[in-house]
Design a protein around this motif. Sequence first.
Motif, PDB file in Angstrom:
ATOM      1  N   ALA A 150       0.845  -1.188   0.000  1.00 11.44           N
ATOM      2  CA  ALA A 150       0.000   0.000   0.000  1.00 11.44           C
ATOM      3  C   ALA A 150       0.881   1.238   0.000  1.00 11.44           C
ATOM      4  N   VAL A 151       0.257   2.385  -0.209  1.00 13.72           N
ATOM      5  CA  VAL A 151       0.915   3.657   0.034  1.00 13.72           C
ATOM      6  C   VAL A 151       0.644   4.033   1.483  1.00 13.72           C
ATOM      7  N   TYR A 152       1.691   4.285   2.237  1.00 12.42           N
ATOM      8  CA  TYR A 152       1.572   4.604   3.652  1.00 12.42           C
ATOM      9  C   TYR A 152       1.743   6.102   3.866  1.00 12.42           C
ATOM     10  N   TYR A 153       0.817   6.680   4.620  1.00 11.79           N
ATOM     11  CA  TYR A 153       0.810   8.106   4.905  1.00 11.79           C
ATOM     12  C   TYR A 153       0.895   8.345   6.409  1.00 11.79           C
ATOM     13  N   CYS A 154       1.550   9.416   6.810  1.00  7.10           N
ATOM     14  CA  CYS A 154       1.411   9.883   8.179  1.00  7.10           C
ATOM     15  C   CYS A 154       0.555  11.143   8.163  1.00  7.10           C
ATOM     16  N   ALA A 155      -0.151  11.374   9.252  1.00  9.14           N
ATOM     17  CA  ALA A 155      -1.063  12.495   9.336  1.00  9.14           C
ATOM     18  C   ALA A 155      -1.141  12.989  10.773  1.00  9.14           C
ATOM     19  N   VAL A 156      -1.491  14.264  10.937  1.00  8.72           N
ATOM     20  CA  VAL A 156      -1.539  14.908  12.246  1.00  8.72           C
ATOM     21  C   VAL A 156      -2.925  15.472  12.505  1.00  8.72           C
ATOM     22  N   ARG A 157      -3.400  15.250  13.698  1.00  7.54           N
ATOM     23  CA  ARG A 157      -4.617  15.902  14.176  1.00  7.54           C
ATOM     24  C   ARG A 157      -4.224  16.806  15.345  1.00  7.54           C
ATOM     25  N   LYS A 158      -4.529  18.072  15.246  1.00  4.18           N
ATOM     26  CA  LYS A 158      -4.131  19.023  16.272  1.00  4.18           C
ATOM     27  C   LYS A 158      -5.161  19.107  17.383  1.00  4.18           C
ATOM     28  N   TYR A 159      -4.664  19.408  18.560  1.00  7.85           N
ATOM     29  CA  TYR A 159      -5.499  19.631  19.746  1.00  7.85           C
ATOM     30  C   TYR A 159      -6.362  18.422  20.104  1.00  7.85           C
ATOM     31  N   ASP A 160      -5.864  17.245  19.863  1.00 16.44           N
ATOM     32  CA  ASP A 160      -6.602  16.039  20.189  1.00 16.44           C
ATOM     33  C   ASP A 160      -5.614  14.894  20.390  1.00 16.44           C
ATOM     34  N   SER A 161      -6.141  13.749  20.806  1.00 20.11           N
ATOM     35  CA  SER A 161      -5.293  12.590  21.082  1.00 20.11           C
ATOM     36  C   SER A 161      -5.717  11.353  20.299  1.00 20.11           C
ATOM     37  N   SER A 162      -6.570  11.532  19.308  1.00 17.95           N
ATOM     38  CA  SER A 162      -7.050  10.415  18.509  1.00 17.95           C
ATOM     39  C   SER A 162      -6.748  10.639  17.035  1.00 17.95           C
ATOM     40  N   CYS A 163      -6.937   9.590  16.237  1.00 16.06           N
ATOM     41  CA  CYS A 163      -6.602   9.640  14.810  1.00 16.06           C
ATOM     42  C   CYS A 163      -7.767   9.175  13.945  1.00 16.06           C
ATOM     43  N   PRO A 164      -8.842   9.928  13.896  1.00 13.83           N
ATOM     44  CA  PRO A 164      -9.938   9.553  13.009  1.00 13.83           C
ATOM     45  C   PRO A 164      -9.538   9.777  11.554  1.00 13.83           C
ATOM     46  N   ARG A 165      -9.817   8.805  10.719  1.00 16.08           N
ATOM     47  CA  ARG A 165      -9.396   8.867   9.321  1.00 16.08           C
ATOM     48  C   ARG A 165      -9.887  10.122   8.614  1.00 16.08           C
ATOM     49  N   ASN A 166     -11.102  10.538   8.905  1.00 13.76           N
ATOM     50  CA  ASN A 166     -11.682  11.701   8.248  1.00 13.76           C
ATOM     51  C   ASN A 166     -11.521  12.987   9.039  1.00 13.76           C
ATOM     52  N   GLY A 167     -10.711  12.956  10.098  1.00  8.74           N
ATOM     53  CA  GLY A 167     -10.553  14.124  10.934  1.00  8.74           C
ATOM     54  C   GLY A 167      -9.128  14.617  11.095  1.00  8.74           C
ATOM     55  N   MET A 168      -8.210  14.080  10.320  1.00  6.46           N
ATOM     56  CA  MET A 168      -6.819  14.511  10.410  1.00  6.46           C
ATOM     57  C   MET A 168      -6.650  15.860   9.714  1.00  6.46           C
ATOM     58  N   ASP A 169      -5.805  16.720  10.282  1.00 11.62           N
ATOM     59  CA  ASP A 169      -5.651  18.081   9.784  1.00 11.62           C
ATOM     60  C   ASP A 169      -4.552  18.242   8.737  1.00 11.62           C
ATOM     61  N   TYR A 170      -3.513  17.445   8.830  1.00  9.15           N
ATOM     62  CA  TYR A 170      -2.387  17.544   7.909  1.00  9.15           C
ATOM     63  C   TYR A 170      -1.956  16.158   7.468  1.00  9.15           C
ATOM     64  N   TRP A 171      -1.558  16.050   6.213  1.00 11.25           N
ATOM     65  CA  TRP A 171      -1.144  14.775   5.634  1.00 11.25           C
ATOM     66  C   TRP A 171       0.177  14.909   4.899  1.00 11.25           C
ATOM     67  N   GLY A 172       0.989  13.855   4.965  1.00 17.91           N
ATOM     68  CA  GLY A 172       2.148  13.763   4.111  1.00 17.91           C
ATOM     69  C   GLY A 172       1.739  13.258   2.742  1.00 17.91           C
ATOM     70  N   LYS A 173       2.704  13.097   1.863  1.00 23.53           N
ATOM     71  CA  LYS A 173       2.418  12.663   0.501  1.00 23.53           C
ATOM     72  C   LYS A 173       2.566  11.167   0.299  1.00 23.53           C
ATOM     73  N   GLY A 174       3.016  10.455   1.304  1.00 21.86           N
ATOM     74  CA  GLY A 174       3.029   9.009   1.269  1.00 21.86           C
ATOM     75  C   GLY A 174       4.330   8.394   0.803  1.00 21.86           C
ATOM     76  N   THR A 175       4.521   7.133   1.168  1.00 21.68           N
ATOM     77  CA  THR A 175       5.653   6.337   0.707  1.00 21.68           C
ATOM     78  C   THR A 175       5.133   4.941   0.369  1.00 21.68           C
ATOM     79  N   LEU A 176       5.568   4.406  -0.751  1.00 25.76           N
ATOM     80  CA  LEU A 176       5.039   3.137  -1.255  1.00 25.76           C
ATOM     81  C   LEU A 176       5.773   1.956  -0.653  1.00 25.76           C
ATOM     82  N   VAL A 177       4.998   1.010  -0.139  1.00 22.85           N
ATOM     83  CA  VAL A 177       5.519  -0.258   0.361  1.00 22.85           C
ATOM     84  C   VAL A 177       4.982  -1.368  -0.523  1.00 22.85           C
ATOM     85  N   THR A 178       5.878  -2.168  -1.075  1.00 24.62           N
ATOM     86  CA  THR A 178       5.486  -3.292  -1.915  1.00 24.62           C
ATOM     87  C   THR A 178       6.082  -4.567  -1.341  1.00 24.62           C
TER      88      THR A 178
END
Length: 123
Positions: free
Chosen positions: A92-120
Motif C-alpha cells: 500500500a501507500v503509507y501516509y502519516c497524518a496529524v490531528r491538532k489539539y486532540d489525542s485520537s486519529c480519526p481517518r476523516n478528521g486529520m488536519d495535515y497529511w504527508g504525501k506518502g511512501t510506497l511499500v510493496t
Amino acid sequence: EVQLVESGGGLVQAGGSLRLSCAASGFTFDVYAIGWFRQVGGREGERVSCISSSDGSTSYEDSGKGRFTMSSDNAKNTVYLQMNSLKPEDTAVYYCAVRKYDSSCPRNGMDYWGKGTLVTVSS
C-alpha cells in the motif's frame, strides 16, 4: 507551515521488515496525535496506528497488531512505524497524518497529511 515527509518505503519479500519514518516540522500546537494510514488502489484508506502527544500512548488496528510498532523521537521530531513479518496484503501507500489539539486519529478528521511512501511486499 506544517510539513510531514514520509520515507523508508520500498520493495521487500514476504516475511521481511521495513521501518517507515515521518519527519514533522512547523508545529505551533502542544497537543496533537500522529497516525499512520495506508491506501490500496481501489480500496478505502485505513488507519494503521496512532500515537498521542499527551501521554505517548499508541494504538494499533488488528491488521498490524503484533507485527507493527509505532514510536517517536521527540528530539528529531520524527515518528516511526516498524513493520515486521510483512505480508503481500500489506502492500500500500503509507501516509502519516496529524490531528491538532486532540489525542485520537480519526481517518476523516486529520488536519495535515504527508504525501506518502510506497511499500510493496512480494510473495
